[in-house]
Design an enzyme around this catalytic site. Structure first.
Site, PDB file in Angstrom:
ATOM      1  N   GLU A   1      41.489  37.808  32.512  1.00  0.00           N
ATOM      2  CA  GLU A   1      41.639  38.660  32.507  1.00  0.00           C
ATOM      3  C   GLU A   1      43.177  39.951  33.096  1.00  0.00           C
ATOM      4  OE1 GLU A   1      38.646  39.783  35.788  1.00  0.00           O
ATOM      5  OE2 GLU A   1      37.733  38.363  34.259  1.00  0.00           O
TER       6      GLU A   1
ATOM      7  N   ILE B   1      24.403  35.132  45.889  1.00  0.00           N
ATOM      8  CA  ILE B   1      24.045  35.893  44.013  1.00  0.00           C
ATOM      9  C   ILE B   1      22.706  35.601  43.504  1.00  0.00           C
ATOM     10  CG2 ILE B   1      25.074  36.892  42.251  1.00  0.00           C
ATOM     11  CD1 ILE B   1      27.547  36.828  43.777  1.00  0.00           C
TER      12      ILE B   1
ATOM     13  N   THR C   1      28.589  36.666  35.388  1.00  0.00           N
ATOM     14  CA  THR C   1      28.928  37.623  35.752  1.00  0.00           C
ATOM     15  C   THR C   1      29.835  36.947  36.993  1.00  0.00           C
ATOM     16  OG1 THR C   1      26.860  37.476  37.164  1.00  0.00           O
ATOM     17  CG2 THR C   1      27.516  39.540  36.299  1.00  0.00           C
TER      18      THR C   1
ATOM     19  N   ARG D   1      32.661  33.556  37.123  1.00  0.00           N
ATOM     20  CA  ARG D   1      34.389  34.017  36.885  1.00  0.00           C
ATOM     21  C   ARG D   1      34.065  33.255  35.081  1.00  0.00           C
ATOM     22  NH1 ARG D   1      35.140  36.564  40.106  1.00  0.00           N
ATOM     23  NH2 ARG D   1      36.435  36.878  42.452  1.00  0.00           N
TER      24      ARG D   1
ATOM     25  N   HIS E   1      34.884  43.613  34.150  1.00  0.00           N
ATOM     26  CA  HIS E   1      34.281  43.163  35.599  1.00  0.00           C
ATOM     27  C   HIS E   1      33.950  44.471  36.848  1.00  0.00           C
ATOM     28  CE1 HIS E   1      35.948  39.589  38.093  1.00  0.00           C
ATOM     29  NE2 HIS E   1      34.672  40.198  39.267  1.00  0.00           N
TER      30      HIS E   1
HETATM   31  C1  GLV Z   1      34.030  39.920  41.995  1.00  0.00           C
HETATM   32  O1  GLV Z   1      34.289  38.517  41.041  1.00  0.00           O
HETATM   33  C2  GLV Z   1      34.279  39.122  43.430  1.00  0.00           C
HETATM   34  O2  GLV Z   1      34.379  37.718  43.454  1.00  0.00           O
HETATM   35  O3  GLV Z   1      34.329  39.786  44.711  1.00  0.00           O
END
Ligand code: GLV
Length: 323
Positions: free
Chosen positions: A270, A157, A239, A241, A288
């Site tokens: 959360e 990512i 984005t 954890r 999220h």
């Molecule tokens: C979302 O947060 C994932 O880990 O897929």
């Protein structure tokens, strides 16, 4: 007889029917996560568990699931699962890498743009009825062109976020997990990304974005010390954890204007949001949504089902987790 499996939340109908063609599915209906007690009682006798990041799959669940042959998480992160306990019982754990990379990278950019150009703050003001019209000095943000994007965690990512940076005229710095204190030998993976220590990345980046998994090493990686190292004009985006950031420290840094702003998609507990963050204007708070596109969520569910079907047919899982 079809093998019994437990599915802890609704998945797209087309994917569910594929699972149902081969398995007898016990589906937890409703919009709330399955309770831990329910998870323990319903996993008994199941050969597969398809679960979400909102389900805590701990030793107790794995002990109750005496017939389990696979735990398939419908998420790329798998900090909700006690992988060591699963391994001790020879139960493979799978996640859903790759299929959510682009969606999460896109959402990271949505947050970068939202916080640096004050989109959410502006909308709040407008809806509150206090907008007085265009003014030369009204709600000024930070331009991205010519600035440095600092990526903490240059995995799938993080790399996809980096790939989009040239479109905004940003240079990219990164530190990878193994290079938190010193750049790992040969860690440069892209010629356009400058690898550096976390400390230097924090001190020199205009936007710092987090893309590390949650582990014992990354919990509260960004606390008071790290935030104090950032530029006063810098922005933090998360984005990954929630617990990678110490929310109490972040609320302090934002309140004291030690950094210019933050944008969060994930939280320590959360769906609870740290109360100290809710009243601050210089933080964008998203619920999220990183991978939340129709295409990606369908692909995630589909990959989890493929993993289950492979293992139940006696084949190797497609995407087993490491570690
Ligand atoms: C979302 O947060 C994932 O880990 O897929």
């Amino acid at each position: 007889m079809k093998p019994p499996v437990l599915l802890t939340r609704r998945i797209p109908a087309s994917v569910l029917s594929r699972l149902k063609a081969t398995c007898s599915v016990d589906l937890h209906e409703g919009d709330d996560p399955i309770s831990h007690d329910d998870l323990i009682s319903r996993v008994l006798g199941k050969q597969a568990l398809l679960c979400l990041l909102t389900d805590r799959v701990d030793r107790e669940v794995l002990e109750a699931g005496v017939d389990l042959r696979i735990v398939a998480n419908i998420a790329v992160g798998y900090d909700n699962i006690d992988v060591a306990a699963a391994r001790a019982r020879a139960i493979p754990v799978t996640n859903t890498p790759d299929v959510l990379t682009e969606a999460t990278a896109e959402f990271t950019w949505a947050l970068i743009l939202a916080v640096t150009r004050r989109v959410a703050e502006g909308e709040r003001l407008l809806r509150g009825g206090t907008w007085k019209g265009w003014a030369l000095d009204f709600m000024l943000g930070m331009e991205l062109r010519g600035k440095q994007l600092g990526i903490v965690g240059l995995g799938r990512i993080g790399s996809a976020v980096a790939a989009r940076a040239p479109a905004f005229g940003m240079s990219v710095a990164a530190c990878s997990l193994e290079a938190m204190t010193a750049p790992a030998p040969g860690a440069v993976r892209r010629p356009d990304v400058e690898m550096m220590t976390l400390d230097r990345l924090l001190a020199t980046s205009d936007v710092v974005t987090l893309h590390v998994p949650l582990t014992s090493e990354t919990r509260h990686l960004i606390g008071r010390h790290a935030l104090s190292r950032m530029k006063r004009t810098g922005y933090l985006v998360n984005t990954s954890r929630g617990p990678v950031v110490d929310e109490d420290a972040l609320a302090w840094a934002l309140g004291e204007r030690l950094i210019a702003g933050a944008a969060l998609d994930v939280y320590e507990q959360e769906p609870r949001v740290y109360p100290g963050l809710l009243g601050l204007d210089n933080v964008v708070l998203a619920p999220h949504l990183g991978s939340a596109t129709t295409e990606t969520r369908t692909a995630m569910a589909s990959l989890a089902v493929d993993n289950v079907l492979a293992v139940l047919a006696g084949r190797a899982p497609l995407t087993p987790v490491a570690g």
